[in-house]
Design a protein around this motif. Structure first.
Motif, PDB file in Angstrom:
ATOM      1  N   ASN A  42       0.765  -1.259  -0.066  1.00 42.92           N
ATOM      2  CA  ASN A  42       0.045   0.077  -0.061  1.00 42.92           C
ATOM      3  C   ASN A  42       0.812   1.306   0.045  1.00 42.92           C
ATOM      4  O   ASN A  42       1.579   1.492   1.037  1.00 42.92           O
ATOM      5  CB  ASN A  42      -0.958  -0.048   1.165  1.00 42.92           C
TER       6      ASN A  42
ATOM      7  N   THR B 277       0.261   4.408  -0.051  1.00 43.27           N
ATOM      8  CA  THR B 277      -0.232   5.714   0.766  1.00 43.27           C
ATOM      9  C   THR B 277       0.405   5.198   2.344  1.00 43.27           C
ATOM     10  O   THR B 277       1.000   6.236   3.053  1.00 43.27           O
ATOM     11  CB  THR B 277      -1.451   5.510   0.782  1.00 43.27           C
ATOM     12  N   THR B 278       0.281   3.796   2.796  1.00 46.22           N
ATOM     13  CA  THR B 278       0.840   3.705   3.872  1.00 46.22           C
ATOM     14  C   THR B 278       2.383   3.888   4.116  1.00 46.22           C
ATOM     15  O   THR B 278       2.952   4.545   4.898  1.00 46.22           O
ATOM     16  CB  THR B 278       0.366   2.089   4.322  1.00 46.22           C
TER      17      THR B 278
ATOM     18  N   ALA C 255      -2.908  -3.833  -5.186  1.00 46.74           N
ATOM     19  CA  ALA C 255      -3.278  -4.802  -4.035  1.00 46.74           C
ATOM     20  C   ALA C 255      -4.294  -4.504  -3.180  1.00 46.74           C
ATOM     21  O   ALA C 255      -4.342  -3.434  -2.498  1.00 46.74           O
ATOM     22  CB  ALA C 255      -2.018  -5.166  -3.272  1.00 46.74           C
TER      23      ALA C 255
ATOM     24  N   PRO D 143      -9.084   2.329   8.975  1.00 48.14           N
ATOM     25  CA  PRO D 143      -8.175   3.242   8.787  1.00 48.14           C
ATOM     26  C   PRO D 143      -6.898   2.713   8.054  1.00 48.14           C
ATOM     27  O   PRO D 143      -6.146   3.115   7.507  1.00 48.14           O
ATOM     28  CB  PRO D 143      -7.539   3.362  10.059  1.00 48.14           C
ATOM     29  N   TYR D 144      -7.163   1.236   7.676  1.00 46.78           N
ATOM     30  CA  TYR D 144      -5.949   0.521   7.015  1.00 46.78           C
ATOM     31  C   TYR D 144      -6.228  -0.138   5.794  1.00 46.78           C
ATOM     32  O   TYR D 144      -5.287  -0.386   5.139  1.00 46.78           O
ATOM     33  CB  TYR D 144      -5.167  -0.289   8.148  1.00 46.78           C
ATOM     34  N   TYR D 145      -7.476  -0.731   5.590  1.00 44.10           N
ATOM     35  CA  TYR D 145      -7.896  -1.367   4.321  1.00 44.10           C
ATOM     36  C   TYR D 145      -9.163  -0.910   3.828  1.00 44.10           C
ATOM     37  O   TYR D 145     -10.287  -0.840   4.853  1.00 44.10           O
ATOM     38  CB  TYR D 145      -7.717  -2.853   4.664  1.00 44.10           C
ATOM     39  N   ALA D 146      -9.179  -0.801   2.448  1.00 42.15           N
ATOM     40  CA  ALA D 146     -10.321  -0.452   1.959  1.00 42.15           C
ATOM     41  C   ALA D 146     -10.706  -1.737   1.048  1.00 42.15           C
ATOM     42  O   ALA D 146     -10.016  -2.400   0.701  1.00 42.15           O
ATOM     43  CB  ALA D 146     -10.325   0.627   1.124  1.00 42.15           C
TER      44      ALA D 146
ATOM     45  N   VAL E  23     -11.546  -3.634  -2.213  1.00 46.53           N
ATOM     46  CA  VAL E  23     -11.554  -3.161  -3.649  1.00 46.53           C
ATOM     47  C   VAL E  23     -12.281  -3.930  -4.788  1.00 46.53           C
ATOM     48  O   VAL E  23     -12.693  -5.273  -4.175  1.00 46.53           O
ATOM     49  CB  VAL E  23     -10.055  -2.951  -3.980  1.00 46.53           C
TER      50      VAL E  23
HETATM   51  C1  LIG Z   1      -3.984   1.930   2.063  1.00 49.31           C
HETATM   52  O1  LIG Z   1      -3.851   2.496   3.108  1.00 49.31           O
HETATM   53  C2  LIG Z   1      -4.699   3.841   3.582  1.00 49.31           C
HETATM   54  C3  LIG Z   1      -3.949   4.190   5.012  1.00 49.31           C
HETATM   55  O2  LIG Z   1      -2.782   4.503   4.960  1.00 49.31           O
HETATM   56  C4  LIG Z   1      -5.924   3.338   3.698  1.00 49.31           C
HETATM   57  O3  LIG Z   1      -6.951   4.285   3.911  1.00 49.31           O
HETATM   58  C5  LIG Z   1      -6.367   2.651   2.482  1.00 49.31           C
HETATM   59  O4  LIG Z   1      -7.681   2.353   2.409  1.00 49.31           O
HETATM   60  C6  LIG Z   1      -5.485   1.423   2.106  1.00 49.31           C
HETATM   61  N1  LIG Z   1      -5.953   0.944   0.802  1.00 49.31           N
HETATM   62  C7  LIG Z   1      -6.148  -0.355   0.567  1.00 49.31           C
HETATM   63  C8  LIG Z   1      -6.669  -0.711  -0.699  1.00 49.31           C
HETATM   64  O5  LIG Z   1      -6.406  -0.954   1.457  1.00 49.31           O
END
Ligand SMILES: *[C@@H]1O[C@H](CO)[C@@H](O)[C@H](O)[C@H]1NC(C)=O
Ligand SMILES: *[C@@H]1O[C@H](CO)[C@@H](O)[C@H](O)[C@H]1NC(C)=O
Ligand SMILES: *[C@@H]1O[C@H](CO)[C@@H](O)[C@H](O)[C@H]1NC(C)=O
Ligand SMILES: *[C@@H]1O[C@H](CO)[C@@H](O)[C@H](O)[C@H]1NC(C)=O
Length: 610
Positions: free
Chosen positions: A406, A408-409, A451, A468-471, A473
């Protein structure tokens, strides 16, 4: 025949064209090989005064060269006729082949299978301890199990209640039906769970293995029995179902596992952690014997939890397995994957036998040519791997992979000093990574990696703790994933069942696992796929190598993608899975036969024909 004049007319131009094609071909071949294999002899020489070498030196290059040599040494042991095959069998196994070996070899040669005795080592590792158990007892237990692929008089049937269950019994029965006319009576009891179920403690297995070794013999020809006894006596006894003691979810899976490790194995005396709510104790300075300068050198050891105590808190199977129903007693059971220490008998996973595109991407589906693939890495799946909950999800392997990819992380870690829940940046002493030292790894991953979980699979509680960590998809069909150059493969609750599809995809598969499969002895890491550590500490540097240098790295990645695809079309075909199970069932029928020590194939010794 061509008319003479036309022949003359075409003669010179075609020779010219041919010459140019030949020159181009060799130039291409040379360039590819130059970048891949140059400076192979320069690696171990001290840098400053060493010989002048070309191209960047990288440990992965050495691993690729060594792997190619190992693969070629294996290929040199290929058998082309029955006499060779039988002789190599005796040399490697210390027994005569089982009766029916001639028909099996004929089928193998007839389908152009690459016949290397070593490719079948798994069968012998799996069956060895059963040679030390009473043949009639194991035959009865096999016959009376809940789900059985049963062969009588050359006919295969699937027995057992499969209402509301996945069609695995049916798929395995269909496979056996393709060669059942050549089989003796035999029963293949099936593990219907995803997870393996037998963990016999080390001392017990060691005793059985020793007993097999002591009793193994190759009787003189006149003592050999050449026909199986059959199972009519066993059937007449109408054996009753045997259930050993099953450990369940109130037991600790890691503690059941570590007693299968040798007395000196690093994991043997390491207890499971008591508090899963704490930050991951991500291994730092982790440079085990099975790596070379940080990269996997010994794949067998890399998948072995006995040498990696930290996996008890970094893999879902140990943190909180999805289901737990395990025995310490050796009973016969066949299944698609297992931990290296489990005592199941491996067969190709049923998912590899379905035409369901969910697992394979379609039997004849290949991705586009390398130069038309997207320069990127893609992963889709559910957040499985065990029962992940609010207090332990950060210790799960799939969660780790997705978070490490990820951008962004990672970008936030580089620029805002934030920490990830599932991993630390790899040790900079071992893994030199310019993208990371220049704090642009996250930015790069944002473009390069795609991913995500298609379902976060929260157990019991609502999923908010993952927000906060995973969306979640959108899912992506396997055939669209094949449009990317890099495909990482991660375990689920057991094996992922995608690997055969990935191997055939013409993309580069990357794989970390703790699950053994039927095909392990026929695939060579660094030639057919890229091996990764289960911690994924090598992931960024591996991707760096294959992407940073556009010529050498990309050529190396393409080499693995293409060799892997080509090889899987030679050794992972349905024909190859059929031959594996066929050979296995001949062996299993022999282990269950009361004449097993004298039972064998000797026609080649009596009447050798070339
Ligand atoms: C990636 O990480 C950010 C936080 O750092 C989160 O908001 C986002 O949902 C994540 N993306 C996925 C595809 O899980
Ligand atoms: C078969 O299994 C189903 C689902 O587990 C169960 O409802 C059914 O009673 C079983 N049938 C028999 C004949 O045991
Ligand atoms: C698990 O096994 C123990 C010991 O055999 C038994 O007492 C217990 O009832 C079992 N628990 C479940 C949930 O089946
Ligand atoms: C690789 O590791 C396995 C398992 O730990 C070991 O048995 C084997 O000897 C190792 N192979 C090499 C070449 O070191």
């Amino acid at each position: 025949m061509w008319p003479r004049v036309k022949h003359w007319f075409w003669h010179w131009p075609s020779r010219l064209v041919l010459r140019y094609i030949t020159i181009l071909f060799f130039a291409g071949f040379f360039i590819t090989n130059y970048f891949l294999w140059t400076s192979s002899q320069g690696w171990d020489v001290a840098e400053p005064n060493g010989p002048v070498t070309f191209g960047p030196k990288h440990p992965i290059k050495k691993l690729m060269v060594d792997a190619r040599a190992r693969h070629e040494a294996l290929l040199a042991k290929r058998s082309y006729d029955l006499n060779d095959a039988a002789a190599r069998y005796r040399a490697r196994r210390g027994r005569h082949p089982p009766p029916g070996f001639d028909k099996w070899t004929e089928a193998a040669l007839g389908s152009n299978a690459i016949l290397v005795e070593d490719f079948f080592d798994r069968i012998y590792k799996d069956l060895t301890p059963f040679w030390a158990l009473d043949s009639q007892t194991i035959a009865q237990r096999a016959a009376s199990w809940h789900w059985v692929v049963r062969v009588r008089n050359g006919q295969a049937t699937g027995q057992g209640n499969t209402t509301n269950r996945v069609p695995w019994l049916q798929l395995w029965t269909e496979l056996v039906t393709e060669f059942s006319m050549h089989l003796p009576d035999v029963d293949m009891p099936i593990n219907y769970m995803d997870e393996p179920r037998i963990l016999v403690p080390f001392d017990e297995v060691a005793k059985l293995v020793e007993q097999e070794r002591t009793n193994r013999r190759m009787p003189p020809v006149h003592e050999v029995v050449t026909g199986f006894k059959g199972l009519s006596q066993i059937d007449a006894m109408n054996p009753q179902l045997y259930e050993p003691h099953w450990f369940n979810r109130s037991d600790n899976y890691w503690d059941l596992t570590r007693v299968t490790c040798g007395p000196n194995a690093p994991s043997r005396n390491v207890e499971q952690i008591s508090d899963f709510n704490t930050p991951v104790n991500y291994p730092s300075g982790w440079a085990p014997d099975y790596t070379y300068k940080g990269y996997i050198k010994n794949w067998t050891a890399a998948m072995d939890p006995c040498v990696q105590p930290h996996l008890r808190e970094m893999h879902g199977s140990f943190v909180n397995p999805m289901s737990l129903s395990t025995t310490q007693e050796l009973i016969p059971m066949f299944g698609g994957s297992k931990l290296p220490m489990n005592n199941e008998i491996l067969i190709p996973g049923a998912m590899y036998l379905t035409v369901d595109e969910f697992y394979s991407g379609g039997e004849n589906q290949r991705g586009p040519a390398w130069h038309r693939k997207k320069n990127g890495i893609v992963w889709r799946g559910v957040a499985s791997g065990g029962k992940a909950k609010s207090y332990n999800w950060h210790r799960f392997h799939r969660h780790r992979l997705v978070q490490m990819l990820n951008g962004t992380t990672v970008n936030a870690m580089e620029h805002q000093d934030s920490k990830a829940q599932t991993f630390n940046f790899p040790d900079a002493e071992i893994y030199k990574n310019t993208r990371h030292t220049e704090n642009r790894l996250g930015k790069w991953l944002k473009k390069f990696a795609n991913a995500g979980f298609i379902s976060r699979q929260c157990q019991v509680e609502p999923c908010e703790y993952l927000d906060p960590y995973y969306a979640e998809v959108d899912s992506m069909p396997m055939k669209d994933q094949y449009k990317y150059k890099f495909l990482p493969d991660a375990d689920g609750n057991s094996f992922s069942a995608r690997f055969r599809g990935f191997m055939r995809s013409s993309s580069t598969p990357l794989k970390a696992t703790i699950y053994a499969e039927w095909h392990d002895d026929r695939l060579t890491p660094w030639v057919h796929f890229v091996p990764l550590d289960n911690s994924y500490q090598d992931l960024y540097s591996v991707l760096d190598y294959f992407t940073d240098d556009e010529v050498a790295g990309d050529t190396a990645a393409r080499y693995i993608a293409e060799r892997g695809k080509e090889w899987s079309e030679q050794v992972l075909r349905r024909e190859d899975m059929r031959l594996y199970v066929w050979r296995l069932l001949l062996e299993w029928a022999r282990v269950c036969d009361e004449n097993r020590h004298n039972l064998g194939f000797i026609k080649d010794l009596i009447d050798p024909q070339r």
